[in-house]
Design a protein around this motif. Structure first.
Motif, short mmCIF file in Angstrom:
data_model
loop_
_atom_site.label_atom_id
_atom_site.label_comp_id
_atom_site.label_asym_id
_atom_site.label_seq_id
_atom_site.Cartn_x
_atom_site.Cartn_y
_atom_site.Cartn_z
N SER A 1 2.51 -3.64 1.14
CA SER A 1 3.63 -3.03 0.42
C SER A 1 3.62 -3.40 -1.05
O SER A 1 4.13 -2.65 -1.89
CB SER A 1 4.98 -3.38 1.07
OG SER A 1 5.15 -4.77 1.19
N ALA A 2 3.02 -4.55 -1.40
CA ALA A 2 2.85 -4.89 -2.81
C ALA A 2 1.93 -3.87 -3.47
O ALA A 2 2.19 -3.40 -4.60
CB ALA A 2 2.28 -6.30 -2.95
N ALA A 3 0.84 -3.52 -2.80
CA ALA A 3 -0.09 -2.53 -3.34
C ALA A 3 0.59 -1.18 -3.48
O ALA A 3 0.39 -0.46 -4.48
CB ALA A 3 -1.31 -2.42 -2.44
N GLN A 4 1.40 -0.81 -2.51
CA GLN A 4 2.10 0.48 -2.57
C GLN A 4 3.15 0.49 -3.68
O GLN A 4 3.32 1.50 -4.37
CB GLN A 4 2.71 0.79 -1.20
CG GLN A 4 1.64 1.12 -0.16
CD GLN A 4 2.10 1.14 1.28
OE1 GLN A 4 1.28 1.25 2.18
NE2 GLN A 4 3.39 1.03 1.52
N GLY A 5 3.84 -0.64 -3.87
CA GLY A 5 4.80 -0.73 -4.96
C GLY A 5 4.11 -0.64 -6.31
O GLY A 5 4.62 0.01 -7.24
N TYR A 6 2.96 -1.28 -6.43
CA TYR A 6 2.18 -1.23 -7.67
C TYR A 6 1.76 0.20 -7.98
O TYR A 6 1.95 0.71 -9.08
CB TYR A 6 0.95 -2.13 -7.52
CG TYR A 6 0.13 -2.29 -8.78
CD1 TYR A 6 0.24 -3.44 -9.56
CD2 TYR A 6 -0.76 -1.31 -9.20
CE1 TYR A 6 -0.51 -3.61 -10.72
CE2 TYR A 6 -1.52 -1.45 -10.35
CZ TYR A 6 -1.39 -2.61 -11.11
OH TYR A 6 -2.14 -2.75 -12.26
N ASP A 7 1.20 0.87 -6.98
CA ASP A 7 0.70 2.22 -7.21
C ASP A 7 1.82 3.21 -7.50
O ASP A 7 1.64 4.14 -8.30
CB ASP A 7 -0.10 2.68 -5.99
CG ASP A 7 -1.47 2.00 -5.89
OD1 ASP A 7 -1.75 1.11 -6.73
OD2 ASP A 7 -2.25 2.36 -5.00
N ALA A 8 2.98 3.02 -6.89
CA ALA A 8 4.12 3.90 -7.16
C ALA A 8 4.49 3.86 -8.64
O ALA A 8 4.74 4.90 -9.28
CB ALA A 8 5.31 3.50 -6.30
N VAL A 9 4.52 2.66 -9.22
CA VAL A 9 4.84 2.51 -10.64
C VAL A 9 3.78 3.18 -11.51
O VAL A 9 4.10 3.87 -12.49
CB VAL A 9 5.00 1.03 -11.03
CG1 VAL A 9 5.13 0.86 -12.54
CG2 VAL A 9 6.21 0.42 -10.33
#
Length: 400
Positions: free
Chosen positions: A312-320
């Motif tokens: 979910s850290a990777a997904q949060g990063y990519d969303a930004v």
């Protein structure tokens, strides 16, 4: 004397007024991105917390490169504590008071479904980075502009991957389903039945249990009697852990496949590290999936040693990063222009992958089943699964 006081007072007023006038100017020079997710309360809170770490890391990287359009990016964070009323309140505050350009979140699908109408009506793009319910991006798909996007797992897509693995791995083709009685579990059961039908398979058993149950031996005994050698679960990590403990009591270990909720530490904490290794689950990435993933993981763990869920850290990063690319392309933060830019993005480098036109008017999911991995716990870490069955899967196997 009175004149001097008047002049001093006037001077102070002018300085004060000047400072006051400078504050809006400073605020206008920032681009705010909201974060609204559970970080403290529900069983999925660690996904929201890890997502926050990735969200913050992306903002740090953007600002280190000079910001977006030459403006500093500021994250405005809210914890909704897993409660729909709080999540609704947060969305209104972020949009109306903080004037965010976009929002990343939430953790819980139920919270998203409670407030989707708010950003849709107020024309503020949202990228869901954790919540997986299919309807999140589909609800406004027929509107002239749909403001809801996602960079996360999608329930139907991850279940398609689990089913494909089960069909390939099963020697007898005796595949069973066990799920909790929540809306999540029963929706997963429905999806799995439909997906297995596409494979020409009827489950040899479908069992259910209460979300707080701790003994599933009676349900598993029925599946064992039916000859099930592969079982797919529809439940969160704590419940899946209880399924594993019940299997241990019976010394019955068919292949166990579970959704990405098993990436949460309750699976390990309840079942124990060795027993937790006996389930395979879906994930959009793992810390060892690529050099970029490994570098971000190392960086985040150095700052947050107990970070529980890298995915979910990777997904949060990519969303930004996708939001930033859209702001650049739109030339500003106007909602309708930003939404249109998201639907027409070119290449954007993320952690999970390099996105090539990730969204369109018809498709608001940046990730699909072809992007997902299978993973498992090994020695207290989540690692990518790359066994012979995985290597044998083809696009034709991913029926959905």
């Amino acid at each position: 004397m009175d004149n001097r006081i008047t002049r001093r007072t006037l001077g102070a007023l002018l300085v004060s007024t000047g400072m006051a006038l400078s504050l809006p100017a400073l605020a206008q020079n920032e681009i705010k991105i909201g974060y609204n997710a559970d970080q403290s309360a529900s069983g999925a809170a660690e996904l929201g917390l890890s997502g926050l770490y990735g969200f913050q890391a992306a903002i740090d990287d953007l600002n280190a490169q000079g910001g977006v359009l030459g403006r500093k990016v500021v994250g405005v964070v809210r914890d909704d504590a897993g409660a729909p009323p709080k999540s609704i309140q947060n969305m209104n505050e972020l949009i109306d008071n903080e004037k965010v350009a976009a929002v990343v979140g939430p953790t819980n699908s139920g919270n998203a479904l409670a407030w989707l109408h708010i950003p849709q009506q107020k024309k503020v793009p949202v990228i869901s980075h954790v919540a997986t319910a299919t309807d999140i991006t589909a609800r406004y798909a027929k509107e002239p502009q749909n403001y809801i996007f996602r960079v996360s797992m999608v329930d139907r897509e991850q279940l398609a991957l689990l089913a494909a693995y089960a069909v390939k791995a099963s020697k007898s083709k005796n595949i069973a389903i066990i799920a909790d009685t929540t809306g999540y579990g029963q929706a997963a059961t429905k999806d799995l039945q439909e997906i297995l039908t596409l494979h020409g398979i009827k489950p040899v058993g479908i069992e259910k249990f209460g979300p707080k149950d701790t003994d599933m031996t009676s349900q598993l005994a029925k599946l064992k009697a039916a000859g099930a050698d592969m079982i797919i679960t529809g439940s969160l990590a704590d419940a899946t852990a209880q399924v594993l403990k019940s299997m241990e009591k019976m010394d019955y270990y068919p292949g166990l496949l579970s959704t990405w909720g098993s990436i949460n530490t309750p699976l390990v904490n309840i079942a124990g590290p060795k027993l937790a290794e006996k389930t395979i689950f879906a994930a959009s990435t793992t810390e060892d999936a690529s050099d970029r993933a490994a570098a971000l993981h190392k960086r985040l763990v150095a700052k947050h040693p107990n970070m529980p869920a890298f995915v979910s850290a990777a997904q949060g990063y990519d969303a930004v990063m996708l939001i930033a690319a859209a702001i650049n392309q739109a030339g500003g933060t106007d909602g309708p222009k930003l939404q249109a830019a998201l639907e027409n993005l070119g290449a954007v480098q993320g952690i999970i992958k390099k996105y090539e036109k990730p969204f369109s008017k018809e498709q608001h999911e940046a990730l699909g089943v072809a992007d997902f991995h299978l993973a498992q716990w090994k020695d207290g870490r989540v690692v990518k699964l790359d066994d012979a069955v995985v290597k044998g899967l083809t696009a034709a196997d991913l029926k959905r």
